[in-house]
Write an enzyme that holds these catalytic residues in place. Structure first.
Site, short mmCIF file in Angstrom:
data_model
loop_
_atom_site.label_atom_id
_atom_site.label_comp_id
_atom_site.label_asym_id
_atom_site.label_seq_id
_atom_site.Cartn_x
_atom_site.Cartn_y
_atom_site.Cartn_z
N PRO A 12 0.77 -1.19 -0.02
CA PRO A 12 0.14 -0.02 0.01
C PRO A 12 0.69 1.32 0.11
CG PRO A 12 -0.21 -0.81 2.12
CD PRO A 12 0.41 -2.06 1.19
N ASN A 13 0.09 2.30 -0.76
CA ASN A 13 1.00 3.60 -0.87
C ASN A 13 2.06 3.52 -1.58
OD1 ASN A 13 -1.21 4.82 0.76
ND2 ASN A 13 -0.31 3.80 2.37
N ARG A 20 5.05 10.98 -2.56
CA ARG A 20 4.70 10.63 -1.27
C ARG A 20 5.89 10.87 -0.40
NH1 ARG A 20 4.67 4.60 1.29
NH2 ARG A 20 3.98 5.25 3.34
N TYR A 25 11.19 9.07 1.17
CA TYR A 25 11.22 8.00 0.08
C TYR A 25 11.89 8.10 -1.31
CZ TYR A 25 7.85 5.84 3.37
OH TYR A 25 7.25 5.35 4.56
N ASN A 76 8.16 -5.46 -0.75
CA ASN A 76 7.92 -4.23 0.20
C ASN A 76 6.61 -4.06 0.34
OD1 ASN A 76 8.09 -1.96 1.55
ND2 ASN A 76 9.05 -0.56 0.06
N ALA A 79 3.16 -0.57 4.80
CA ALA A 79 2.59 -0.80 6.16
C ALA A 79 1.93 -2.18 6.44
CB ALA A 79 1.51 0.28 6.51
N HIS A 82 3.92 -4.30 9.08
CA HIS A 82 3.80 -4.27 10.55
C HIS A 82 2.63 -4.70 11.05
CE1 HIS A 82 7.11 -1.72 9.36
NE2 HIS A 82 6.41 -0.87 8.88
N ASP A 89 1.16 -15.28 6.49
CA ASP A 89 0.77 -16.67 6.29
C ASP A 89 0.73 -17.01 5.01
OD1 ASP A 89 0.40 -16.85 9.03
OD2 ASP A 89 -1.98 -17.03 8.88
N GLU A 100 12.97 -9.25 1.86
CA GLU A 100 12.21 -8.16 2.25
C GLU A 100 12.99 -6.65 2.16
OE1 GLU A 100 11.12 -8.39 6.34
OE2 GLU A 100 10.25 -6.41 6.60
N HIS A 102 12.87 -2.33 2.47
CA HIS A 102 12.22 -1.17 2.75
C HIS A 102 13.19 -0.03 2.48
CE1 HIS A 102 9.29 -3.17 4.89
NE2 HIS A 102 10.02 -3.97 5.64
N ILE A 103 12.50 0.93 1.75
CA ILE A 103 13.26 2.00 0.93
C ILE A 103 13.74 2.73 2.19
CG2 ILE A 103 13.17 4.15 -0.25
CD1 ILE A 103 10.46 2.71 -1.66
N SER A 104 13.13 3.14 3.19
CA SER A 104 13.67 3.82 4.39
C SER A 104 13.98 2.87 5.38
CB SER A 104 12.36 4.74 4.86
OG SER A 104 11.48 3.93 5.73
N ARG A 109 13.08 4.91 12.40
CA ARG A 109 11.95 5.60 12.43
C ARG A 109 10.81 5.04 13.76
NH1 ARG A 109 9.18 5.22 6.57
NH2 ARG A 109 7.95 6.79 7.45
N ARG A 113 7.11 0.79 13.60
CA ARG A 113 7.93 0.27 12.08
C ARG A 113 8.93 -0.78 12.55
NH1 ARG A 113 5.15 3.58 8.34
NH2 ARG A 113 5.18 5.80 9.11
C1 DQA Z 1 8.32 1.33 3.90
C2 DQA Z 1 8.35 1.40 5.38
C3 DQA Z 1 6.99 1.14 5.98
O1 DQA Z 1 6.99 1.40 7.45
C4 DQA Z 1 6.02 2.23 5.44
O2 DQA Z 1 4.53 2.03 5.97
C5 DQA Z 1 5.84 2.26 3.83
C6 DQA Z 1 7.18 2.16 3.22
C7 DQA Z 1 9.41 1.49 3.19
O3 DQA Z 1 9.72 1.25 2.14
O4 DQA Z 1 10.39 2.16 3.67
O5 DQA Z 1 4.87 2.30 3.21
O6 DQA Z 1 7.81 -0.21 3.86
#
Ligand code: DQA
Length: 147
Positions: A12-13, A20, A25, A76, A79, A82, A89, A100, A102-104, A109, A113
């Site tokens: 998502p997002n 964003r 990011y 990735n 959210a 978390h 599953d 896995e 994560h960009i950040s 943070r 997270r």
């Molecule tokens: C994220 C980190 C997550 O906590 C956040 O909800 C995201 C992006 C990252 O790529 O850093 O949507 O997965």
């Protein structure tokens, strides 16, 4: 022969990458991320199946679609990382390795997270490397798939 496929799943997002919170990011878009994954995979003799959704069930369906056939999964989950036992599953059923991304740097943070429902299923976890983390993840899946 068709090249083996690496599944690249963004949650998502992440469709809003580039717009964003660019201070967190960066300025690359999801299309930029997907094309760099395709280039990294192609250079190593793999193809990618890129997928993004804002919906938990749709992500689960995509994992099910490729669970038995993908050479590995780059995920990735945004959210859902978390929060989602259901996606965890689904990932527990896949045949290939999971990396896995994560960009950040999620560990620098908010504390919500810091926990991931996926990390203990993953062969590797890449955080805080920006979108370059996807290149590392694709290369790692290729390495593991060849072993
Ligand atoms: C994220 C980190 C997550 O906590 C956040 O909800 C995201 C992006 C990252 O790529 O850093 O949507 O997965």
């Amino acid at each position: 022969m068709e090249p083996p496929v690496i599944s690249v799943i963004n949650g998502p997002n992440l469709n809003l990458l580039g717009q964003r919170e660019p201070e967190i990011y960066g300025s690359d878009t999801l299309a930029d991320v997907e094309s760099r994954c395709a280039a990294a995979a192609g250079a190593l003799g793999f193809a990618v199946a890129c997928f993004q959704s804002n919906h938990e069930g749709a992500i689960i369906d995509e994992i099910h679609r490729l669970r038995a056939t993908a050479a590995g999964f780059v995920v990735n989950l945004g959210a859902y990382t978390h929060t989602s036992v259901a996606i965890r599953d689904a990932l527990a059923t896949v045949a290939g390795p999971i990396v896995e991304v994560h960009i950040s740097n999620v560990h620098a943070r908010e504390s919500f997270r810091h926990h991931s429902y996926v990390s203990d299923l993953a062969s590797g976890v890449i955080v805080g490397c920006g979108v370059q983390g996807y290149d590392f993840a694709v290369a790692r899946i290729a390495e593991l798939a060849r072993a």
